[in-house]
Design an enzyme around this catalytic site. Structure first.
Site, PDB file in Angstrom:
ATOM      1  N   PRO A   2       0.834  -1.180   0.000  1.00  0.00           N
ATOM      2  CG  PRO A   2      -0.568  -1.523   1.766  1.00  0.00           C
ATOM      3  CD  PRO A   2       0.612  -2.083   1.067  1.00  0.00           C
ATOM      4  CD  GLU A   3       2.371   3.423  -4.600  1.00  0.00           C
ATOM      5  OE1 GLU A   3       2.496   4.628  -4.817  1.00  0.00           O
ATOM      6  OE2 GLU A   3       2.399   2.568  -5.492  1.00  0.00           O
ATOM      7  CG  HIS A 105       0.326 -15.701   5.060  1.00  0.00           C
ATOM      8  ND1 HIS A 105       1.501 -16.367   5.347  1.00  0.00           N
ATOM      9  CD2 HIS A 105      -0.051 -16.128   3.847  1.00  0.00           C
ATOM     10  CE1 HIS A 105       1.805 -17.165   4.332  1.00  0.00           C
ATOM     11  NE2 HIS A 105       0.876 -17.042   3.412  1.00  0.00           N
ATOM     12  NE  ARG A 124       6.615 -10.155  -1.567  1.00  0.00           N
ATOM     13  CZ  ARG A 124       6.969  -9.310  -2.530  1.00  0.00           C
ATOM     14  NH1 ARG A 124       6.039  -8.636  -3.180  1.00  0.00           N
ATOM     15  NH2 ARG A 124       8.222  -9.143  -2.843  1.00  0.00           N
TER      16      ARG A 124
END
Length: 294
Positions: A2-3, A105, A124
Site C-alpha cells: 500500500p502506498e 498469514h 510476504r
DNA sequence: AAGAACTCCTGTTGGC
DNA sequence: TGCCAACAGGAGTTCT
C-alpha cells in the site's frame, strides 16, 4: 505495499474501531515480521488506551495513553481486517480465507475492549510493528530522515525544485526516495509523471531553474502529485492483488490508472498518439508514454 | 555521498 | 497439466 492513499484508507477504517478503546488482549503469533517484534510487545500493549490514530508517510501511528506510539508499516502485502464483534468472523469479500475462518498469514490479532478485533495479515511479511516513545518519535531512525508529507502544506514547486537541485538521479528514483518526498510508491510516481508530462528518465535536477528557483515543470509536478494522491484517497486506494480496505472491500482507483500496468495500450493524453511502454528503473517497472512525457 | 544492486518472503502469472 | 522463471504496491543495507 500500500502506498500513501492505501495507508490513509486503512487509517480511516481503523480509526473508529481503535480510538478510545483499550487493548484487551494481543495475540502475537510469531516472533517477527520483517523485523523482530519489540520486547514484551503484547504485554506492553495490553491495557493501553488508544488516544489517536495518525499517519506519517506510509506509517500508521497509534498513540497510546502510556506515552508510547505503536508504529505499524504494511510492507507490500500487509492488511488489517476489522471485525466488530457482532457480525460474522470474517467480512464478505475477504479473500485468502480458509474453511473454519482461520487464515494463512494472520500474524497478529488485537482484541479491543469495545468488542472489536483487528487482524493483521501479511503474506510476504515485509511489514512490521514496533513501539517508540512519543517524545522521541521524530528522532527515531524510522522517521529522522523521512521527507515531506506530500498532502501537507509544504509540497509545492519551490520545495520540489530545492529537493531535486543538483541531482542526476532519474526523476522516477527521486520521487521514490522517501527521504525527499515520503509516501509515494511505484504506482503513484508513474501516474504523477504521466500527468505532469515528464519523462521518468529525466534527471531530477532539471526541475530546478537558476539559483534553485522552481521551473514550471516543478510547479506542475508538485500540483499533480497532490492531485493524484487526493483522488486516490477519495477512491479508497488502488487494489491490484493483496490490498483491501479494513472491511474487506476493495479500492477502485486502479480503474483510473492512466499508465500503470497498461503496457501496449494507447496513451490516454488527449491528442497523443503514443503507446504506453514499460521500462525497468532500479529493478522496478516504470510505465510511461515516451511521446508526451519529456 | 550519491546511486544502484541486493535482500528479506510468499504468491501469482505467463510461457513453454 | 506441470514446471519454472519472472514479477509483485517497500525499504534497509551494502556495494561501487
Amino acid at each position: 505495499m500500500p502506498e500513501l492513499p492505501e495507508v490513509e484508507t486503512v487509517r480511516r477504517g481503523l480509526e473508529p474501531a481503535m480510538v478510545g478503546a483499550r487493548f484487551a488482549a494481543v495475540d502475537q503469533r510469531r516472533p517477527d515480521l520483517r523485523f523482530p517484534f519489540p520486547e514484551r510487545f503484547a504485554e506492553r500493549l495490553t491495557g493501553q488506551e488508544i488516544i489517536a490514530l495518525g499517519r506519517r508517510a506510509k506509517y500508521l501511528l497509534a498513540d497510546l495513553a502510556g506515552g508510547e506510539v505503536l508504529v505499524m508499516h504494511l510492507g507490500m502485502t500487509g492488511r488489517f481486517i476489522v471485525h466488530d464483534g457482532a457480525g460474522p468472523a470474517h467480512a464478505p469479500g475477504d479473500f485468502h480465507r480458509e474453511a473454519g475462518g482461520a487464515a494463512r498469514h494472520d500474524h497478529v490479532v488485537f482484541r479491543l475492549s469495545n468488542g472489536a478485533s483487528i487482524t493483521y495479515n501479511d503474506a510476504r511479511r515485509f511489514g512490521f510493528m514496533t513501539l517508540v516513545p512519543r517524545a522521541g518519535l521524530g528522532e527515531h531512525p524510522l522517521f529522522r530522515n523521512l521527507g515531506i508529507e506530500p498532502l501537507g502544506n509544504e509540497l509545492d514547486g519551490a520545495v520540489l525544485a530545492r529537493l531535486f537541485a543538483g541531482r542526476m538521479t532519474p526523476l522516477k528514483a527521486a520521487l521514490m526516495d522517501q527521504r525527499l518526498v515520503a509516501g509515494l510508491g511505484n504506482i503513484y510516481v508513474c501516474e504523477a509523471l504521466h500527468r505532469a508530462g515528464l519523462s521518468p528518465e529525466r534527471a531530477a535536477g532539471t526541475l530546478a531553474g537558476k539559483a534553485g528557483r522552481p521551473t514550471e515543470r516543478a510547479r506542475k509536478l508538485a500540483a499533480v502529485i497532490r492531485e493524484v494522491l487526493q483522488e486516490a484517497v477519495e477512491a479508497g486506494g488502488s487494489t491490484l492483488r493483496d490490498y483491501a480496505k479494513t472491511d474487506g472491500s476493495l479500492g477502485y482507483f486502479q480503474h483510473a490508472f492512466r499508465v500503470y500496468d497498461r503496457e501496449h495500450e494507447p496513451c490516454p493524453t488527449p491528442g497523443c498518439r503514443g503507446v504506453i511502454r514499460r521500462l525497468v528503473q532500479s529493478g522496478r517497472s516504470t510505465f510511461h508514454c515516451a511521446h508526451c512525457q519529456r
